[in-house]
Design an enzyme around this catalytic site. Structure first.
Site, PDB file in Angstrom:
ATOM      1  N   GLY A 208       0.837  -1.203   0.000  1.00  8.87           N
ATOM      2  CA  GLY A 208       0.000   0.000   0.000  1.00  8.87           C
ATOM      3  C   GLY A 208       0.862   1.239   0.000  1.00  8.87           C
ATOM      4  O   GLY A 208       2.036   1.184  -0.361  1.00  8.87           O
ATOM      5  N   ASN A 209       0.269   2.362   0.383  1.00  8.70           N
ATOM      6  CA  ASN A 209       1.056   3.598   0.454  1.00  8.70           C
ATOM      7  C   ASN A 209       0.493   4.509   1.532  1.00  8.70           C
ATOM      8  O   ASN A 209      -0.493   4.188   2.188  1.00  8.70           O
ATOM      9  CB  ASN A 209       1.099   4.280  -0.918  1.00  8.70           C
ATOM     10  CG  ASN A 209      -0.283   4.631  -1.419  1.00  8.70           C
ATOM     11  OD1 ASN A 209      -0.979   5.440  -0.827  1.00  8.70           O
ATOM     12  ND2 ASN A 209      -0.698   3.982  -2.507  1.00  8.70           N
ATOM     13  N   HIS A 210       1.124   5.677   1.690  1.00  9.91           N
ATOM     14  CA  HIS A 210       0.795   6.561   2.821  1.00  9.91           C
ATOM     15  C   HIS A 210      -0.393   7.489   2.582  1.00  9.91           C
ATOM     16  O   HIS A 210      -0.655   8.352   3.399  1.00  9.91           O
ATOM     17  CB  HIS A 210       1.996   7.463   3.123  1.00  9.91           C
ATOM     18  CG  HIS A 210       3.176   6.733   3.666  1.00  9.91           C
ATOM     19  ND1 HIS A 210       3.122   6.026   4.840  1.00  9.91           N
ATOM     20  CD2 HIS A 210       4.446   6.606   3.202  1.00  9.91           C
ATOM     21  CE1 HIS A 210       4.315   5.498   5.082  1.00  9.91           C
ATOM     22  NE2 HIS A 210       5.131   5.822   4.090  1.00  9.91           N
ATOM     23  N   SER A 211      -1.081   7.374   1.457  1.00  7.87           N
ATOM     24  CA  SER A 211      -2.131   8.360   1.162  1.00  7.87           C
ATOM     25  C   SER A 211      -3.192   8.397   2.266  1.00  7.87           C
ATOM     26  O   SER A 211      -3.685   7.361   2.710  1.00  7.87           O
ATOM     27  CB  SER A 211      -2.803   7.994  -0.164  1.00  7.87           C
ATOM     28  OG  SER A 211      -3.934   8.800  -0.349  1.00  7.87           O
ATOM     29  N   ALA A 277      -4.381   7.474  -4.721  1.00  7.25           N
ATOM     30  CA  ALA A 277      -2.991   7.054  -4.888  1.00  7.25           C
ATOM     31  C   ALA A 277      -3.020   5.539  -5.107  1.00  7.25           C
ATOM     32  O   ALA A 277      -2.853   4.749  -4.177  1.00  7.25           O
ATOM     33  CB  ALA A 277      -2.192   7.406  -3.636  1.00  7.25           C
TER      34      ALA A 277
END
Ligand code: CTP
Length: 401
Positions: A208-211, A277
């Site tokens: 995943g990511n930090h969005s 994102a």
């Protein structure tokens, strides 16, 4: 504020029906003419006599009057109203709306109505969360029916969660907004994607990511405040606490889910804003069981690209539909953004540069540059994400047809 406006209120069988005399009272106070249709199930929760008294019109219940001497003409009722407002909307009547069932006066009016339909669902949390209810809500949202709420909180069952009918004063505000001709996106439908996607590796792990999804939520709120009917397709762990009550949310996890929701909603959208994102890669395979650690060995994960949702929407773009994308860059930002603008067939792109002085993820502030199709570039100051959303929506207003 509602002088001369004709509101047909449909009341269905949910405990929240007890709030409808107050709703009628407030609509009448604003100057609206109100007629009420009440289903048989709703009569257990609110008396037709009370609704007739506050609306100053008979509360209609069946296709004919009690002595069968007068026909309550569903076609005329559907044509009479400026808005057919169904509050509360029960899970059962929602299912009938989604499927075109027509077994009582209220559902017949729904099918006959040529004017705006707004609904305020109200039901228990598990009924609301049920896949069938969510599917039915998606169907009616796609048919341009404005969905107000429901809200989270304590429910009549004693459970806590989403399912409370939006309070009468907030419903009245939605009705007032609808008639406000100064709202430039009043008849537009917008789809916004937001947040990260999660690409599962095994039952407990994902890429995943930090969005935080804050930017997309701010854009969705701003579009709704300008009168658009908005569907927000949200990735996991996005905080939706301050979301405008009229916005319909479709929760998704992976890029594939997000693409599916976009494809479902795209045909009816005037505006599509791709603020999510989306993870660019996903594990090639999914392990049904948790991958175990073997102390001496590392782990190689083969990644494959996810679907490019914005590019896909660019291919499907219809005449007059506006497609907006974002670009998050660390270097050669203009060059990369212009390439994405072209490759994804966007109408404009919102460029964020990730740098020391502009930490985009999780922050309440952002500095953007808008680049349009003609490569006209407009840089903006660093602002709150709400103010940035307002700049983006102003640009949308200048371009939308
Ligand atoms: N986007 C998308 N689907 C993807 C990747 C991106 O819809 N699989 C959208 C984003 O929502 C955004 C735009 O495409 O509106 C650009 O996203 P960004 O991550 O900046 O660019 P990518 O195309 O993924 O390219 P790169 O990661 O190489 O910069």
């Amino acid at each position: 504020m509602l002088q001369g406006k004709k509101i047909l209120l449909g009341v269905t069988g949910s405990i929240a029906a007890y709030k409808t005399p107050e709703l009628v009272r407030q609509l009448v106070q604003q100057g609206a003419s109100v007629k009420v249709i009440i289903t048989a199930a709703a009569k257990d929760f609110v008396s037709p006599l009370v609704l007739a008294t506050v609306s100053k019109n008979e509360a209609l219940q069946t296709f004919t009057s009690e002595d069968h001497s007068t026909w309550n003409n569903h076609v005329e009722l559907g044509l009479w109203c400026d808005i057919f407002l169904v509050a509360p909307l029960s899970a059962n009547t929602l299912a009938k709306f989604a499927n075109g069932n027509c077994d009582n006066l209220l559902t017949a009016v729904f099918l006959s109505c040529r004017n705006t339909v707004m609904v305020a669902p109200a039901m228990d949390v598990d009924m609301f969360k049920h896949a069938s209810t969510q599917k039915n809500l998606e169907i009616i949202a796609k048919n341009n029916i404005k969905i107000i709420g429901p809200e989270s909180g304590e429910l009549a069952s004693g459970l806590t969660g989403k399912g409370r009918m939006t309070e009468p004063e907030d419903i009245v505000q939605e009705v007032i907004n609808y008639f406000n001709p100064s709202l430039p996106l009043r008849n537009k439908m917008a789809v916004v994607t937001t947040g990260p996607t999660q690409e599962a590796l095994d039952p407990v792990r994902f890429i995943g990511n930090h969005s935080s999804g804050k930017m997309g939520v701010a854009v969705a709120n701003c579009l709704a405040a300008k009168g658009a009917s908005v569907i927000l397709i949200s990735g996991p762990s996005v905080s939706l606490g301050n979301l405008n009550k009229s916005i319909k949310v479709i929760h998704v996890t992976s890029a594939a889910d997000m693409l599916k929701a976009c494809k479902q909603t795209q045909p009816d959208a005037n505006i599509m804003v791709m603020a999510a994102a989306v993870a660019d890669f996903k594990p090639e395979g999914f392990s049904e069981q948790k991958i175990k650690k073997k102390s001496s060995e590392g782990l190689n994960i083969q990644l494959v690209p996810t679907e490019d949702i914005a590019a896909e929407m660019g291919k499907l773009k219809k005449e007059g539909q506006l497609l907006v994308g974002f670009a998050l860059e660390t270097n050669d930002e203009t060059q990369h953004a212009e390439r994405k603008l072209k490759n994804k067939n966007l109408d404009f792109i919102v460029l964020n540069k990730l740098e020391e002085t502009n930490q985009v993820f999780g922050s309440d502030f952002n500095r953007i540059t808008i680049i349009d199709k003609n490569l006209v570039t407009t840089p903006f100051e660093k602002k709150s994400k709400d103010a940035v959303a307002s700049d983006i929506v102003e640009k949308i207003i200048t371009l939308v047809q």
